[in-house]
Scaffold this active site. Structure first.
Site, PDB file in Angstrom:
ATOM      1  N   LYS A   1      14.649 -24.005   9.315  1.00  0.00           N
ATOM      2  CA  LYS A   1      14.708 -22.538   9.375  1.00  0.00           C
ATOM      3  C   LYS A   1      16.115 -22.038   9.115  1.00  0.00           C
ATOM      4  CE  LYS A   1      10.604 -21.573  12.057  1.00  0.00           C
ATOM      5  NZ  LYS A   1      10.056 -21.210  13.365  1.00  0.00           N
TER       6      LYS A   1
ATOM      7  N   LYS B   1       0.494 -20.830   3.715  1.00  0.00           N
ATOM      8  CA  LYS B   1       0.582 -19.368   3.650  1.00  0.00           C
ATOM      9  C   LYS B   1       1.734 -18.918   2.786  1.00  0.00           C
ATOM     10  CE  LYS B   1      -1.092 -18.339   8.150  1.00  0.00           C
ATOM     11  NZ  LYS B   1      -0.840 -19.039   9.355  1.00  0.00           N
TER      12      LYS B   1
ATOM     13  N   LYS C   1       0.956 -29.404   0.562  1.00  0.00           N
ATOM     14  CA  LYS C   1       0.027 -28.811   1.531  1.00  0.00           C
ATOM     15  C   LYS C   1      -0.352 -27.371   1.171  1.00  0.00           C
ATOM     16  CE  LYS C   1       1.066 -27.789   5.966  1.00  0.00           C
ATOM     17  NZ  LYS C   1       1.462 -27.863   7.377  1.00  0.00           N
TER      18      LYS C   1
HETATM   19  P1  AMP Z   1       1.008 -23.205  10.562  1.00  0.00           P
HETATM   20  O1  AMP Z   1       0.229 -22.091   9.945  1.00  0.00           O
HETATM   21  O2  AMP Z   1       1.756 -24.032   9.542  1.00  0.00           O
HETATM   22  O3  AMP Z   1       1.837 -22.796  11.733  1.00  0.00           O
HETATM   23  O4  AMP Z   1      -0.071 -24.244  11.161  1.00  0.00           O
HETATM   24  C1  AMP Z   1      -0.949 -23.953  12.218  1.00  0.00           C
HETATM   25  C2  AMP Z   1      -1.859 -25.148  12.387  1.00  0.00           C
HETATM   26  O5  AMP Z   1      -2.640 -25.369  11.207  1.00  0.00           O
HETATM   27  C3  AMP Z   1      -1.138 -26.471  12.643  1.00  0.00           C
HETATM   28  O6  AMP Z   1      -1.886 -27.250  13.568  1.00  0.00           O
HETATM   29  C4  AMP Z   1      -1.105 -27.134  11.282  1.00  0.00           C
HETATM   30  O7  AMP Z   1      -1.012 -28.526  11.340  1.00  0.00           O
HETATM   31  C5  AMP Z   1      -2.431 -26.685  10.693  1.00  0.00           C
HETATM   32  N1  AMP Z   1      -2.342 -26.611   9.227  1.00  0.00           N
HETATM   33  C6  AMP Z   1      -1.598 -25.740   8.501  1.00  0.00           C
HETATM   34  N2  AMP Z   1      -1.757 -25.944   7.169  1.00  0.00           N
HETATM   35  C7  AMP Z   1      -2.597 -27.006   7.051  1.00  0.00           C
HETATM   36  C8  AMP Z   1      -3.148 -27.722   5.922  1.00  0.00           C
HETATM   37  N3  AMP Z   1      -2.865 -27.385   4.671  1.00  0.00           N
HETATM   38  N4  AMP Z   1      -3.999 -28.742   6.171  1.00  0.00           N
HETATM   39  C9  AMP Z   1      -4.295 -29.082   7.444  1.00  0.00           C
HETATM   40  N5  AMP Z   1      -3.818 -28.467   8.539  1.00  0.00           N
HETATM   41  C10 AMP Z   1      -2.979 -27.441   8.354  1.00  0.00           C
END
Ligand code: AMP
Ligand code: TRP
Length: 357
Positions: free
Chosen positions: A115, A223, A220
């Site tokens: 960050k 968002k 991956k």
């Molecule tokens: P984040 O939006 O990155 O804070 O992720 C929130 C949750 O969603 C966490 O448990 C991540 O591991 C899961 N997550 C986010 N993106 C992915 C993805 N592309 N595939 C699998 N899990 C995801």
């Protein structure tokens, strides 16, 4: 009567609309745990203010996230859904834990360093835990200074978990380091004062469902992808979902199978399999002799059909402020009751004089 149910807790920042990655990699797994555990799910608005934000958007996104979680199957009758700032104790416990945390440990956190780099600063790799923060400013890219909240982020996260004395914490593998710090802090507290906290276990999904970008299947689905056609959002209109899936990048050759050299096709099969409940092997058999067009078409049908009830439920919920408020009140009451007991115990052990009643 059997053993009391174990407590699981997990939280997420109110970052807007959930992606298919959030849904398949996280929320759907949480929903599958509802009957077997006592569940606490928090939307962490206090974490969300560690980076630049707009108050009106935070308010809107927080409520929207709660509605999305319910629409995705986190049934408030079976789980306590709460907003972090509604429960007294998160920041109080974080303060106490911060007094057990050397600054250097926080400076070494990968997410903090990332960050900081995003803000246009370079964090020093100084391993000396007594050293001062040393940041070199890389000029015009720096948008704002690094606030202490960003450094404290993992301590607040540890407090989220320990305040409920959670047995296990379902998180993605990116949160492993934060959870390790939480376990260290729990042990440090137990050692410094006396046995108080259960050491929480990380619950990192075995199957490791990792949903990849539709445009660059080596990375991956996220968002923050600059190319938004790479990311499926659970609230995308059916037409948009279809369009994104039909234009997904596939691989050379024409065979439909799961393989390392076919990341695009494997990703589409994975999404299909997780949503339809059909195994990847069955899907490979089913698509034998068919082309990528047919695969995409069917994945689009499966995604649209799976999201239809989620979207319908979401639009009802987001209009029903009264219902959302009642869910949040019940969630906050249950969370507060557990949090209060734990915080009182911790305060006693730390030597704070009990408030006379
Ligand atoms: P984040 O939006 O990155 O804070 O992720 C929130 C949750 O969603 C966490 O448990 C991540 O591991 C899961 N997550 C986010 N993106 C992915 C993805 N592309 N595939 C699998 N899990 C995801
Ligand atoms: N840091 C987590 C994330 O970005 C969110 C979070 C905050 C969390 N507090 C938590 C996750 C407590 C699990 C438990 O995903």
């Amino acid at each position: 009567m059997g053993e009391p149910k174990k407590v699981i807790l997990t939280c997420a920042q109110p970052t807007g609309v959930l992606t298919m990655g959030n849904y398949l990699g996280a929320v759907k797994n949480w929903a599958s745990m509802l009957g077997s555990y006592q569940c606490f799910f928090g939307v962490v608005d206090q974490h969300a203010i560690t980076t630049k934000y707009v108050p009106a958007n935070l308010r809107k996104n927080t409520l929207s996230c709660v509605a999305q979680y319910i629409a995705c199957g986190l049934d408030p009758k079976q789980a306590n859904l709460f907003i972090q700032s509604h429960v007294t104790g998160h920041t109080e416990l974080a303060w106490l834990l911060s007094c057990l945390t050397p600054i250097g440990e926080l400076q070494r956190m990968t997410q903090f360093k990332e960050k900081v780099a995003q803000l246009g600063f370079k964090a020093s790799d100084n391993e000396d835990v007594t050293s001062e923060l040393k940041f070199s400013h890389s000029g015009s890219r720096a948008q704002s200074s690094i606030n202490a909240g960003l450094l404290m982020y993992p301590v607040l996260m540890a407090a989220d978990i320990l305040l409920y004395n959670a047995d296990a914490v379902p998180v993605g593998s990116d949160q492993r380091q934060h959870l390790e710090l939480c376990r260290d802090l729990a042990q440090r507290f137990n050692h410094t004062y006396s046995d108080t906290f259960t050491i929480p276990e990380p619950f990192i999904p075995k199957s490791g469902a990792r949903i990849m970008s539709l445009q660059e299947p080596a990375s991956k689905m996220s968002k923050s992808d600059a190319n938004q056609s790479a990311t499926l959002y659970i609230l995308d209109d059916p037409d948009v979902l279809r369009k994104k899936i039909m234009s997904a990048v596939t691989d050379s050759g024409s065979e439909i199978k799961v393989s390392e050299d076919k990341p695009g096709v494997s990703n589409l099969l994975q999404i299909h399999s997780l949503l339809s409940g059909t195994s990847m092997t069955e899907l490979e058999l089913h698509f034998t002799g068919q082309g990528y067009g047919a695969l995409k078409q069917e994945v689009a049908d499966v995604v649209v059909a799976a999201m239809e009830p989620v979207q319908a439920r979401y639009s009802e919920l987001i209009k029903d402020k009264g219902y959302l408020e009642s869910v949040l009140k019940d969630g906050a009451d249950a969370a507060q009751q557990r949090a209060y007991k734990m915080l009182s115990k911790v305060y006693r052990k730390a030597g704070f004089v009990e408030r006379p009643r």
